[in-house]
Every structure is written in C-alpha cells, then in structure tokens.
Enzyme design. Structure first.
Site, PDB file in Angstrom:
ATOM      1  N   HIS A  72       0.834  -1.201   0.000  1.00 48.17           N
ATOM      2  CA  HIS A  72       0.000   0.000   0.000  1.00 48.17           C
ATOM      3  C   HIS A  72       0.870   1.253   0.000  1.00 48.17           C
ATOM      4  CE1 HIS A  72      -4.200  -1.349   0.442  1.00 48.17           C
ATOM      5  NE2 HIS A  72      -3.575  -2.481   0.659  1.00 48.17           N
ATOM      6  N   SER A  89      -6.019   4.041  -5.866  1.00 44.46           N
ATOM      7  CA  SER A  89      -5.429   4.794  -4.753  1.00 44.46           C
ATOM      8  C   SER A  89      -5.434   6.288  -5.036  1.00 44.46           C
ATOM      9  CB  SER A  89      -4.003   4.325  -4.471  1.00 44.46           C
ATOM     10  OG  SER A  89      -4.020   3.057  -3.863  1.00 44.46           O
ATOM     11  N   GLU A  92      -8.992   7.468  -4.485  1.00 47.23           N
ATOM     12  CA  GLU A  92      -9.346   7.420  -3.070  1.00 47.23           C
ATOM     13  C   GLU A  92      -8.684   8.559  -2.296  1.00 47.23           C
ATOM     14  OE1 GLU A  92      -9.902   2.614  -3.446  1.00 47.23           O
ATOM     15  OE2 GLU A  92      -8.125   3.400  -2.449  1.00 47.23           O
ATOM     16  N   GLN A  93      -7.392   8.780  -2.538  1.00 44.98           N
ATOM     17  CA  GLN A  93      -6.711   9.863  -1.836  1.00 44.98           C
ATOM     18  C   GLN A  93      -7.261  11.220  -2.264  1.00 44.98           C
ATOM     19  OE1 GLN A  93      -2.530   9.828  -1.040  1.00 44.98           O
ATOM     20  NE2 GLN A  93      -2.405   7.588  -0.987  1.00 44.98           N
ATOM     21  N   ALA A 127      -9.092   3.319   5.176  1.00 42.31           N
ATOM     22  CA  ALA A 127     -10.068   3.492   4.103  1.00 42.31           C
ATOM     23  C   ALA A 127     -10.533   4.943   4.146  1.00 42.31           C
ATOM     24  CB  ALA A 127     -11.232   2.526   4.289  1.00 42.31           C
ATOM     25  N   VAL A 128      -9.961   5.781   3.288  1.00 42.72           N
ATOM     26  CA  VAL A 128     -10.156   7.225   3.368  1.00 42.72           C
ATOM     27  C   VAL A 128     -11.492   7.702   2.818  1.00 42.72           C
ATOM     28  CG1 VAL A 128      -7.671   7.703   3.303  1.00 42.72           C
ATOM     29  CG2 VAL A 128      -8.998   7.748   1.175  1.00 42.72           C
TER      30      VAL A 128
END
Length: 174
Positions: A72, A89, A92-93, A127-128
C-alpha cells in the site's frame, strides 16, 4: 451472457483477474485464488465476493498479509523512484482531498509516515473514503500509538474495507 463487472460469475478466470485483480492493492493473487476455486452466481453480489476475497487474505498467513500491507502507498507520501499510485489509490486519496494539503499538513503527514513505518514496518492504511484530512490525521496520530499486533489487525481490517469499497464501485459500473 453479461460479462460486465456486475456479473463476475459470467467472466472467464482471466477476465475476472483482469477486472478484479486490483481490488487488493497490487495483489492479483487474491482474485486468482477466488477464480481458481470457481465463480458462482453468489459472487455477483459484492458482499459475497468480498467475503470470499477477504477469506483468501485471512488464510494466506502472516508473511503474505504483511507483504500485502507493505504494497500500500503512504498517504500523501513521497513516491519512490519508479513507483506510481494505482488509479484506485489516486482516486481514493483525491476523494479525501489529500492532494490539497497545506504545507503544514503535508509536513505532518511526512512526520507521521516516518514514525509509523519505523514502528510497524508498513505504511499507514486507512479506508479514506468519506473522511476529511483532519479525520485521517486524527486516526493517524491515534493509531501510531497502537501495539504492533493491534495495528497489524487494524491495518488488515482497513485493507478489507478498501477492497469492499472497490468491489462496490465495480458493481456500480455498467
């Protein structure tokens, strides 16, 4: 026959791995193991498929789980030479606006990343989705104080949450 992501049971093993191999970060072996055991109509439901995939990870043993955690990316981290974030990713970020950190927030993330990695040997994983930068920083600051065993479990649980979010997103695709 419908071969969309909404119907994993209709996919060949190769197509299933191509579509679902990124559900667990850089770990197509999870989707490969599910496909090898055979896909059924039950797998067309994200909840059932999530349970099968997480069971594969849980049965993989600590060494493989630790390797999965190390795959990750750091949150707001400095990428190593040749390393790129996966599309998942990156989305998500960005959804947590981590790409809009102030210089002070960026420095705090860097300090926490270094402390966390030194303590646990893998990047901070959360988990953002649905979280703000402040929420993430608060979780980061709290979790860096966990015991290694507690944090290993918490990180792995977050990996499963991320996978479920990704499965739900795939199920929504046409």
């Amino acid at each position: 026959m419908d071969v969309s992501p909404k119907r994993p049971s209709g996919l060949s093993p190769e197509n299933f791995v191509a579509l679902y191999g990124g559900v667990y970060e850089h770990s197509p072996w999870v989707a490969e193991a599910v496909a090898a055991k055979g896909l059924t109509e039950a797998d067309d439901e994200p909840e059932a498929l999530s349970a099968r995939m997480s069971a594969i990870v849980e049965a993989a043993g600590r060494e493989r789980q630790f390797a999965l955690l190390r795959l990750h990316p750091e949150l707001v981290g400095r990428l190593k030479v040749g390393e790129t974030l996966t599309a998942e990713s990156t989305r998500e970020q960005a959804s947590a606006r981590l790409d809009e950190c102030s210089p002070q927030e960026f420095e705090r993330f860097q300090t926490l990343n270094e402390a966390y990695n030194a303590r646990f040997g893998f990047p901070f994983i959360v988990a953002v989705t649905g979280m703000t930068r402040a929420d993430i920083l608060a979780a980061f600051e709290s979790r860096v104080e966990n015991t290694p065993e507690d944090e290993f479990r918490t990180a792995l649980d977050n990996v499963h949450r991320i996978a479920r979010i990704r499965l739900d997103a795939l199920a929504r695709q046409a």
